[in-house]
Design an enzyme around this catalytic site. Structure first.
Site, PDB file in Angstrom:
ATOM      1  N   CYS A 115       3.755   0.471  -0.535  1.00  0.00           N
ATOM      2  CA  CYS A 115       2.304   0.643  -0.676  1.00  0.00           C
ATOM      3  C   CYS A 115       1.744   1.795   0.153  1.00  0.00           C
ATOM      4  O   CYS A 115       0.612   2.223  -0.066  1.00  0.00           O
ATOM      5  CB  CYS A 115       1.589  -0.655  -0.318  1.00  0.00           C
ATOM      6  SG  CYS A 115       2.016  -2.026  -1.415  1.00  0.00           S
ATOM      7  N   HIS A 255      -5.923   1.280   0.989  1.00  0.00           N
ATOM      8  CA  HIS A 255      -4.995   0.702   0.018  1.00  0.00           C
ATOM      9  C   HIS A 255      -5.585  -0.609  -0.478  1.00  0.00           C
ATOM     10  O   HIS A 255      -6.037  -1.448   0.312  1.00  0.00           O
ATOM     11  CB  HIS A 255      -3.636   0.474   0.673  1.00  0.00           C
ATOM     12  CG  HIS A 255      -2.718  -0.386  -0.127  1.00  0.00           C
ATOM     13  ND1 HIS A 255      -2.449  -0.157  -1.461  1.00  0.00           N
ATOM     14  CD2 HIS A 255      -2.014  -1.503   0.217  1.00  0.00           C
ATOM     15  CE1 HIS A 255      -1.615  -1.082  -1.895  1.00  0.00           C
ATOM     16  NE2 HIS A 255      -1.338  -1.906  -0.905  1.00  0.00           N
ATOM     17  N   ASN A 285      -3.234  -5.099  -6.661  1.00  0.00           N
ATOM     18  CA  ASN A 285      -2.469  -4.211  -5.788  1.00  0.00           C
ATOM     19  C   ASN A 285      -1.533  -3.371  -6.654  1.00  0.00           C
ATOM     20  O   ASN A 285      -0.560  -3.886  -7.198  1.00  0.00           O
ATOM     21  CB  ASN A 285      -1.679  -5.046  -4.783  1.00  0.00           C
ATOM     22  CG  ASN A 285      -0.877  -4.200  -3.804  1.00  0.00           C
ATOM     23  OD1 ASN A 285      -0.713  -3.001  -3.992  1.00  0.00           O
ATOM     24  ND2 ASN A 285      -0.361  -4.828  -2.764  1.00  0.00           N
TER      25      ASN A 285
END
Length: 331
Positions: A115, A255, A285
């Protein structure tokens, strides 16, 4: 320095299929309310069986190149960040994506930072451009996370979505159109907190067990606690290092992993609602794609304009983390 690295363009792409929280009730002990309360996610996009990460990435990449007023032939280097590559080990997704763009005889490689991938991409592109080695670098965060999810595990499969974001990094002589600063870090001692098991099969000479399924695994509570603690420290550090305060930032683009993590950082630094870009509620996500997707959406909505200063932060498997201060150098 004769010039700085500059983010010249941004574009994003998501698949058309929307998957709402309630649809997971068909095969999981969960509910729309349960998911949204814990994550802030209402829906996400999933690619179809034929689509791969490179297919999502190439759509965003074409638009980013066009917005930079370039052609694929002008690109000197292609770097892709993904945890869901088209192939297990080779070729790299960057090579596949380059071919789909018609880019030949130019270097291309992948970055594996989960990520945090997009922050790592910025760091690499900034270094290459400011060294003078390359003039135009295409960076792409592209993810088909649905291909690595265990849909029997409600702790992970509800969190993720598919999508892509792409940027062209070029040159500028203006500091306030530059990638001002990027800091990246990692600590492999926590690698078992968030990982995808090894999928290579053992040899017949010493095989003792079957290969693990290539599904994403996560210790959710541990990751949450470390993410909040680490990101708070990291964001404070990059602001202090550059003699900046939260109010100097036009947009805070974190993020998009979990609304609760984003909210913890936002409240601690006292960012106003209008400074924060949120997309987690509708895309989930999307790992390395989440930040460029959020940037792309802010640009398309008119929230991101030339000269605006963005603060980016991310935390992911590795464990990896990083933050960046980026002026938008596009138009």
């Amino acid at each position: 320095m004769e010039f700085y690295a500059s983010l010249k363009s941004i574009a994003m792409h998501v698949p058309s299929e929307r998957v709402k929280n309630a649809e997971f009730q068909q095969f999981l002990d969960t509910s729309d309310e349960w998911i949204e309360k814990r994550t802030g996610i209402k829906e996400r996009r999933f690619a179809n069986d034929e689509e791969k990460s490179s297919d999502l990435g190439v759509i965003a990449a074409k638009q980013a190149i066009e917005r930079a007023h370039l052609t694929p032939k002008d690109i000197d280097l292609v770097v892709v960040a993904t945890l869901s590559p088209d192939f297990l080990a080779m070729p790299s997704t960057a090579c596949v994506l380059s071919a789909k763009l018609g880019i030949e005889n130019k270097p291309a490689f992948d970055i594996s930072a989960a990520c945090t991938g997009f922050i790592y991409l910025l760091s690499v592109a900034k270094a290459y451009v400011e060294s003078g080695m390359y003039e135009n670098v295409l960076i792409v965060g592209a993810e088909k996370t649905s291909s690595v999810l265990d849909f029997k595990d409600r702790g992970t499969c509800i969190l993720f979505g598919d999508g892509a974001g792409a940027c062209v990094i070029g040159r500028t002589k203006r500091l306030k159109e530059s990638i001002l600063d990027v800091q990246i870090s990692a600590n492999g001692n926590f690698s078992n907190y968030l990982y995808t098991p090894r999928t290579l099969k053992p040899t017949p000479f010493n095989a003792k067990e079957e290969a693990s399924e290539p599904f994403l695994c996560m210790k959710g509570n541990e990751v949450f606690k470390l993410a909040v603690k680490t990101l708070l420290k990291d964001v404070e550090m990059i602001l202090e290092k550059n003699a900046l305060k939260p109010e100097d930032v036009r947009l805070f683009i974190p993020h998009q992993a979990n609304f609760r993590i984003i909210q913890a950082v936002r409240e601690h630094l006292d960012f106003k609602d209008e400074q924060v870009v949120l997309t987690v509620h509708k895309y989930g996500n999307t790992s390395a794609a989440s930040i460029p997707m959020a940037m792309g959406e802010a640009y398309e909505e008119g929230r991101l304009k030339k000269g605006d200063l963005m603060l980016l932060d991310a935390f992911g498997g590795g464990l990896t983390w990083g933050s960046a201060l980026v002026y938008f150098g596009g138009s």
